[in-house]
Design an enzyme around this catalytic site. Structure first.
Site, PDB file in Angstrom:
ATOM      1  N   HIS A  66       0.833  -1.204   0.000  1.00  0.00           N
ATOM      2  CA  HIS A  66       0.000   0.000   0.000  1.00  0.00           C
ATOM      3  C   HIS A  66       0.869   1.257   0.000  1.00  0.00           C
ATOM      4  CE1 HIS A  66      -2.150   3.150   2.416  1.00  0.00           C
ATOM      5  NE2 HIS A  66      -3.086   2.901   1.534  1.00  0.00           N
ATOM      6  N   GLU A  69       2.182   1.822  -3.442  1.00  0.00           N
ATOM      7  CA  GLU A  69       1.127   2.388  -4.309  1.00  0.00           C
ATOM      8  C   GLU A  69       1.066   3.905  -4.154  1.00  0.00           C
ATOM      9  OE1 GLU A  69      -3.095   3.751  -3.624  1.00  0.00           O
ATOM     10  OE2 GLU A  69      -2.939   1.663  -2.954  1.00  0.00           O
ATOM     11  N   HIS A  70       1.102   4.388  -2.916  1.00  0.00           N
ATOM     12  CA  HIS A  70       1.077   5.835  -2.674  1.00  0.00           C
ATOM     13  C   HIS A  70       2.262   6.534  -3.341  1.00  0.00           C
ATOM     14  CE1 HIS A  70      -1.858   6.839   0.763  1.00  0.00           C
ATOM     15  NE2 HIS A  70      -2.244   5.678   0.243  1.00  0.00           N
TER      16      HIS A  70
END
Length: 421
Positions: A66, A69-70
């Site tokens: 995650h 992804e950012h």
């Protein structure tokens, strides 16, 4: 490009392997909207892995997929969101347990937006400064979800349904885990999973297939192709406890009743078939026209917030149902009694056929939504599941399978009740 034809809804899916990247194009003539999505076979559960069998498995901090992804939306020249917005496009991304996806939709400048999508996904830019800045942002996101009753009741259930499997953890990780992440870790994760062989591109819209294919050979870089080696976890171990309760001062408790499905994996295509079987089962036994729903609703054990969901992957599967209830324990008691093995249900072949027709209609209707069908086919194609077999898989399901799966699934030993009051 090769093509799969779906005559009964008049759709063609073109597919090819372009510089190692599985590419699927669904032309939608006379539609004025475009959609493109790159999906990476890398999700929050993938915390222990190596690039090859020759390398030892190494475990990484929770939430790193995650976090990655950012960070991909930031490059040296600025923020990717601003570049999409300047072309009138709407971009976004998400990470779940299994995958990470990056996508956009637009009504113009499609080829430029597609080039930008591929460029930023294949060109990471991580520095000590921008990684440290992101930690504070994700910390706030984690704390926000910790104050959300729906989030807490869900992960409380998973943490008691699975002793060791990483799906028990928040996709964003913990505050402690994200502060362990370094640029070097992010680059290693990126270089392990973000290779074309481990990714898929889906394009939907009124496009010239041959022209898009020519462009993609220019846009998609040629990189090393390999399949990452993943750590294995036991998802069939015994549950931790049948009941977990927390207090958050709610006027009406939130609850989720879960049943762990300890199925035996046969093939990827069988995952879709099993999902269809449980979806039919759920509509018949839990849906708003079922005897069960009518009884618990009239007893005041549930309200209109009640819903259900079935999730299945190669390593795990579970059926969840829940919402608000003044007495979740009484709901649990009635549910387990209602679905005991000795109880005969008044389900007919005509009921099964009716639900199958409804599911097929919903499947066909998806093709009217550019974004909807793009998300739907990406979800399955990244796992090499042929969604064009949806109709034949539905036709193979009969009432005996529904009753068999019901008896397998609704068992007290497989159940967890999570309550937030």
């Amino acid at each position: 490009m090769d093509v799969r034809k779906l005559d009964y809804i008049n759709e063609d899916l073109y597919y090819d392997n372009i510089n190692g990247l599985k590419t699927y194009i669904l032309p939608k003539k006379e539609y004025n909207k475009y959609f493109a999505m790159i999906t990476v076979d890398y999700g929050s559960k993938d915390i222990k892995f190596s690039k090859s069998k020759e390398e030892p498995l190494k475990e990484y901090p929770l939430g790193i997929a995650h976090f990655l992804e950012h960070k991909l939306f930031e490059e040296k020249e600025g923020n990717i969101f601003n570049q999409f917005s300047a072309m009138g496009a709407s971009p976004n991304a998400y990470t779940n347990f299994e995958n990470t996806s990056y996508y956009f939709s637009c009504t113009s400048n499609f080829e430029k937006c597609l080039e930008l999508l591929i460029r930023f996904v294949f060109n990471p830019y991580f520095t000590n400064e921008n990684v440290e800045k992101e930690k504070g942002i994700i910390e706030q996101e984690i704390k926000m979800y910790e104050d959300n009753p729906g989030f807490k009741v869900y992960f409380n259930l998973l943490q008691n349904m699975y002793k060791s499997h990483p799906i028990k953890y928040d996709i964003a990780g913990t505050v402690e885990s994200i502060y362990k992440i370094t640029p070097e870790m992010l680059y290693h994760c990126y270089n392990t999973f973000y290779n074309p062989q481990n990714m898929a591109l889906v394009i939907v819209g009124d496009v010239d297939v041959n022209k898009i294919k020519e462009n993609l050979y220019e846009f998609i870089p040629q990189k090393e192709l390999f399949t990452p080696v993943l750590g294995q976890y036991d998802s069939k171990d015994n549950i931790v406890t049948h009941l977990v309760e927390n207090s958050m001062g709610l006027s009406v408790p939130n609850f989720i009743q879960g049943f762990k499905d300890n199925f035996t994996f046969i093939s990827k295509q069988e995952l879709l078939r099993r999902k269809l079987i449980i979806n039919i089962l759920s509509r018949l036994y839990l849906g708003r026209t079922s005897d069960f729903f009518e009884t618990v609703y009239n007893k005041g054990l549930i309200n209109d917030s009640f819903s259900y969901e079935y999730a299945i992957e190669e390593e795990y599967a579970y059926l969840l149902m829940g919402g608000e209830s003044k007495n979740p324990k009484e709901f649990n008691k009635y549910l387990l009694d209602h679905f005991s093995l000795n109880r005969e249900e008044n389900i007919k072949t005509s009921d099964v056929d009716r639900v199958k027709k409804a599911l097929l209609g919903s499947y066909a209707y998806r093709f009217n939504s550019i974004d909807g069908i793009g998300n739907f086919i990406s979800k399955y194609l990244i796992r090499d599941i042929d969604i064009f077999e949806y109709k034949s898989l539905l036709e193979s399901i009969d009432i005996s399978l529904i009753k068999e799966y019901k008896n397998e699934l609704f068992k007290i030993n497989n159940s967890v009740l999570s309550i937030i009051e």
